[in-house]
Design a protein around this motif. Structure first.
Motif, PDB file in Angstrom:
ATOM      1  N   GLU A 177     -29.363  35.794  35.210  1.00 35.65           N
ATOM      2  CA  GLU A 177     -29.679  34.492  34.634  1.00 35.65           C
ATOM      3  C   GLU A 177     -29.610  34.495  33.110  1.00 35.65           C
ATOM      4  N   ALA A 216     -33.420  29.961  44.928  1.00 34.55           N
ATOM      5  CA  ALA A 216     -33.134  29.345  43.632  1.00 34.55           C
ATOM      6  C   ALA A 216     -31.970  30.049  42.940  1.00 34.55           C
ATOM      7  N   GLU A 220     -28.461  28.221  41.815  1.00 28.47           N
ATOM      8  CA  GLU A 220     -28.023  28.242  40.421  1.00 28.47           C
ATOM      9  C   GLU A 220     -26.574  28.718  40.302  1.00 28.47           C
ATOM     10  N   SER A 222     -24.173  28.545  42.716  1.00 24.44           N
ATOM     11  CA  SER A 222     -23.523  28.054  43.930  1.00 24.44           C
ATOM     12  C   SER A 222     -21.999  28.042  43.823  1.00 24.44           C
ATOM     13  N   ASN A 252     -31.524  21.036  49.347  1.00 21.60           N
ATOM     14  CA  ASN A 252     -30.686  21.618  48.326  1.00 21.60           C
ATOM     15  C   ASN A 252     -29.337  22.048  48.862  1.00 21.60           C
TER      16      ASN A 252
END
Length: 271
Positions: A177, A216, A220, A222, A252
């Motif tokens: 990230e 998550a 993020e 995807s 989602n």
């Protein structure tokens, strides 16, 4: 009355009963019991190991090779020599100069040697504290293909503490990230997704413990095919297990349980 005491103070007088103590009987002893009083001349042969605390030529060579292994990748012949030495002698790992601070260098340059050294340390019941130090360093080092390979091999060979694996997964996700370079980021995301799928399919981790964090992460990234595959795996496990994460993941992921978008190579994510 006062003169009858012979001048002695009545307070100082003691009226104690006289205790009669019989002398203890003498226990009959034999000649063998007092042999220490007259030691005989006995010749003792000293057993001395001349190799004690001396490093053999082979051990010295292995130690030198490990010192090189901290700096660069060893040649195949030297690599096998170190591995054979570690497998042959379980105590050799304590004499090759390996410390927790040097472990990251060994992992990056020679991961197979690092794996063998860590497995040998974990097999020693008297070095639990030392093993914990090595694992703590491993889980906090910079994420890379080699560090992930070491952790993956350890998880399949021995039972690692769940908190260690969870901390390592969180470290990997955090690294992906925060990295700025898109090319490196996409590559690391692929590695993390494949690594997580391996942990989940081999039932090494309970996906429910990391469901929210991993979900998550998949959303993020995807656009990457491996993240889409990991997300579908999470959905499958969530539906089959009736987990609590289904309520959040349905909205989602879309109606078909996949993630839209395209990979960094321009290929569809839903395959």
């Amino acid at each position: 009355g006062g003169g009858g005491g012979g001048g002695r103070d009545a307070v100082s007088l003691r009226f104690e009963p006289r205790l009669i103590r019989l002398p203890p009987p003498v226990f009959p002893s034999s000649v063998d019991e007092v042999v220490w009083m007259h030691p005989r001349a006995v010749q003792h042969d000293i057993q001395w190991d001349p190799s004690m605390c001396q490093e053999s030529a082979e051990s010295s060579e292995v130690r030198s090779l490990v010192q090189e292994a901290f700096k660069a990748s060893l040649s195949p012949s030297h690599h096998q020599k170190v591995l054979r030495a570690l497998e042959a002698d379980g105590k050799a790992v304590f004499h090759i100069g390996l410390t927790p601070e040097k472990l990251p260098d060994l992992v990056e340059n020679n991961p197979l040697i690092a794996i063998e050294a860590l497995l040998t340390l974990m097999a020693s019941p008297h070095h639990v504290t030392q093993t914990t130090k090595y694992l703590s360093v491993l889980v906090r080092m910079d994420m890379s293909l080699h560090s992930m390979e070491v952790v993956n091999r350890l998880t399949t060979a021995v039972e690692l503490p769940a908190e260690f694996i969870h901390l390592y997964v969180s470290n990997c996700i955090s690294t992906c990230e925060t990295i700025k370079d898109k090319y490196i980021q996409n590559r690391l995301v692929r590695l993390v997704c494949v690594f997580l799928q391996s942990l989940i399919r081999n039932k090494i981790i309970d996906v429910q413990d990391l469901f929210i964090e991993v979900q998550a992460f998949c959303i993020e990234f995807s656009r990457i095919r491996e993240a889409a595959g990991l997300f579908r795996l999470l959905k499958t496990l969530d539906v089959s297990g009736g987990g609590s994460g289904g309520g959040n993941s349905g909205g989602n992921g879309g109606g078909n349980g996949g993630i839209g978008g395209r990979t960094s190579d321009g290929e569809p994510a839903d395959v």
